[in-house]
Design an enzyme around this catalytic site. Structure first.
Site, PDB file in Angstrom:
ATOM      1  N   HIS A 163      47.284  45.633  39.736  1.00  0.00           N
ATOM      2  CA  HIS A 163      47.599  45.619  41.226  1.00  0.00           C
ATOM      3  C   HIS A 163      49.133  45.513  41.423  1.00  0.00           C
ATOM      4  CE1 HIS A 163      47.749  44.301  45.464  1.00  0.00           C
ATOM      5  NE2 HIS A 163      46.528  44.637  45.610  1.00  0.00           N
ATOM      6  N   ASP A 201      46.317  37.063  36.557  1.00  0.00           N
ATOM      7  CA  ASP A 201      45.908  37.557  37.828  1.00  0.00           C
ATOM      8  C   ASP A 201      44.424  37.282  37.857  1.00  0.00           C
ATOM      9  OD1 ASP A 201      45.082  38.848  40.228  1.00  0.00           O
ATOM     10  OD2 ASP A 201      46.465  40.431  39.955  1.00  0.00           O
ATOM     11  N   GLN A 246      40.526  38.770  41.301  1.00  0.00           N
ATOM     12  CA  GLN A 246      39.011  39.167  41.283  1.00  0.00           C
ATOM     13  C   GLN A 246      38.280  38.605  40.470  1.00  0.00           C
ATOM     14  OE1 GLN A 246      38.398  41.316  43.718  1.00  0.00           O
ATOM     15  NE2 GLN A 246      40.266  41.954  44.297  1.00  0.00           N
ATOM     16  N   LYS A 295      39.281  35.856  48.595  1.00  0.00           N
ATOM     17  CA  LYS A 295      38.370  36.787  48.216  1.00  0.00           C
ATOM     18  C   LYS A 295      37.122  36.031  47.432  1.00  0.00           C
ATOM     19  CE  LYS A 295      42.538  39.870  46.846  1.00  0.00           C
ATOM     20  NZ  LYS A 295      42.184  41.105  47.493  1.00  0.00           N
ATOM     21  N   CYS A 297      46.248  49.733  46.168  1.00  0.00           N
ATOM     22  CA  CYS A 297      47.747  48.870  45.668  1.00  0.00           C
ATOM     23  C   CYS A 297      47.885  49.055  44.251  1.00  0.00           C
ATOM     24  CB  CYS A 297      47.667  47.418  46.237  1.00  0.00           C
ATOM     25  SG  CYS A 297      47.766  47.572  48.040  1.00  0.00           S
TER      26      CYS A 297
HETATM   27  C1  LIG Z   1      43.788  42.151  41.015  1.00  0.00           C
HETATM   28  C2  LIG Z   1      44.254  41.854  42.387  1.00  0.00           C
HETATM   29  N1  LIG Z   1      45.542  41.558  42.226  1.00  0.00           N
HETATM   30  C3  LIG Z   1      46.696  40.957  43.325  1.00  0.00           C
HETATM   31  C4  LIG Z   1      45.751  41.370  44.219  1.00  0.00           C
HETATM   32  C5  LIG Z   1      46.694  40.876  45.743  1.00  0.00           C
HETATM   33  O1  LIG Z   1      45.999  39.878  46.434  1.00  0.00           O
HETATM   34  P1  LIG Z   1      46.462  38.948  47.656  1.00  0.00           P
HETATM   35  O2  LIG Z   1      46.160  40.172  48.860  1.00  0.00           O
HETATM   36  O3  LIG Z   1      45.734  37.655  47.776  1.00  0.00           O
HETATM   37  O4  LIG Z   1      47.833  38.848  47.456  1.00  0.00           O
HETATM   38  C6  LIG Z   1      44.828  41.710  44.645  1.00  0.00           C
HETATM   39  C7  LIG Z   1      44.194  42.066  46.050  1.00  0.00           C
HETATM   40  O5  LIG Z   1      43.126  43.061  46.120  1.00  0.00           O
HETATM   41  C8  LIG Z   1      43.851  42.197  43.373  1.00  0.00           C
HETATM   42  O6  LIG Z   1      42.874  42.851  43.693  1.00  0.00           O
END
Ligand SMILES: Cc1ncc(COP(=O)(O)O)c(C=O)c1O
Length: 393
Positions: free
Chosen positions: A112, A188, A191, A214, A351
């Site tokens: 992301h 990260d 998910q 989430k 994104c």
């Molecule tokens: C794998 C991953 N990393 C980071 C993010 C960013 O998350 P946040 O909106 O909590 O900053 C997302 C958001 O969908 C994501 O799916």
């Protein structure tokens, strides 16, 4: 297995729509919303900043939420920092680590933008970045990561679950490789947390960033960052709540987590998050994982049987099913699904532009499943996508 229909009673909006966009953000259960309402109506005060009863109650509830979240992730509360989202946590690490010109970071094309741009920006400080590619199904081979390491590599930054493919990465092997080579790891977990068991002691990562909004079912504006060795970071954001003393031109920082939480935090959000995590724990994260995998496996299988549909990602996936309808743009598919059947799916590049381009498309439709979705909703989705055949043939 838990009773999904009983669970749905705690999420009133599910009576109105077929919500298949939990990868973007999940719905928040009534008990967590009530915990936030209770804060506003009964004891709203600031955190850590007062002797009076409302300030004390607020501080206790906020710190109870930290204990709950830390214990859920098997982390030490003093290493568990509340942030505003996953992005904020990753940026905290990127901005607070003592980088030197010539240092090297390995990340992946799956990421992301939140786990890519903070590292790419460090190139301005002379930090070098290598981006490792996945296979066509969205799996990163940890050996490719090991091959990319140099004697200047300081960090491996990788997602546990791809938000584009739903593919689950071999994080244990990656952290083993990192430790063997004296390299730190940032995972990260946007998910993964709340969707599958996450044990941070067992994962042996150095940083783990996730969202409250989430899989943990908390409100938007909440996130969690685990920092295994807080002493190696110097918080890039200082102010109220971060220091124990200021004298003349010098100051003494509070120990973690206070030194990383400058200013008034999202107090109601964190209290709601704590209650939401208790809710997830009560249902059982392993049960949630099985439920989501069953629904996404079924949806992926049935959608891929439709001639006008292309499904992406591996067979064993988290609750995420990306696809395209041949001849229709992903945004049009999402709009039609909403207008005809009140189905909420995400469309676009999610994104994650590099990995979407890797698929040789500019966008995909993404159906994602959470603990509250049902097999009937899989039927509704598959039937609605099947009906789009009339538009493309
Ligand atoms: C794998 C991953 N990393 C980071 C993010 C960013 O998350 P946040 O909106 O909590 O900053 C997302 C958001 O969908 C994501 O799916």
């Amino acid at each position: 297995m838990y009773d999904v229909y009983a669970v749905r009673e705690d999420f009133p909006v599910l009576k109105e729509v077929v919500y298949l966009d939990s990868t973007a953000t999940t719905q928040t259960p009534i008990p967590a919303v009530e915990a936030m309402v209770e804060y506003f109506y009964r004891y709203a005060g600031n955190h850590g900043r007062g002797a009076h009863r409302l300030a004390r109650e607020t501080t206790n509830r906020y710190e109870d939420a930290r204990e709950t979240v830390a214990s859920f992730l098997n982390a030490d509360p003093s290493k568990t920092v509340f942030t505003k989202n996953t992005t904020d946590g990753i940026n905290l690490v990127a901005n607070s680590y003592p980088w030197e010109a010539g240092d090297h970071i390995v990340t992946t094309m799956l990421e992301h933008h939140s786990n890519l741009l903070p590292w790419l920006r460090l190139q301005k400080k002379g930090v070098n970045v290598t981006v490792v590619s996945p296979d066509r199904k969205g799996i990163i081979d940890p050996q490719m990561i090991e091959n990319a390491l140099t004697d200047r590599t300081k960090l491996i930054a990788i997602t546990q679950v791809s938000n584009v493919f739903g593919s689950i990465q071999n994080i244990k092997r990656t952290t083993k490789i990192a430790r063997r080579n004296g390299v730190k790891t940032l995972i990260d977990g946007a998910q993964s947390a709340g969707h599958m068991p996450v044990d941070l002691k067992d994962l042996e990562c150095d940083f783990f960033a996730t969202a409250g909004h989430k899989g943990l079912l908390g409100p938007q504006g909440t996130g969690v960052l685990y920092i295994r060795q807080p002493e190696i970071l110097e918080s890039a954001s200082l102010g109220g709540g971060t220091v124990s003393d200021v004298s003349g031109l010098s100051y003494t920082l509070e120990p973690s987590p206070a030194c990383f939480e400058a200013g008034t935090p999202n107090i109601p959000g964190v209290i709601g998050l704590g209650r939401a995590v208790e809710y997830v724990e009560k249902i059982g994260v392993s049960e949630i994982e099985k439920h989501e995998a069953k629904l996404s496996g079924e949806a992926a299988k049935r959608l891929s049987e439709l001639e006008h549909v292309e499904v992406y990602g591996p067979e064993n996936r988290a609750g995420i099913v990306p696809f395209n309808v041949k001849g229709l743009h992903a945004h049009d598919v999402a709009l039609i699904l909403d207008q005809t059947r009140k189905i909420c799916v995400r469309s676009g590049h999610h994104c994650a532009i590099p990995i979407t381009r890797f698929l040789e498309v500019d966008s995909t439709v993404r159906a994602s499943f959470a603990l509250y979705n049902t097999e009937e909703e899989v039927d509704i989705l598959v039937n609605a996508v099947n009906a789009l055949k009339a538009l493309v043939s």
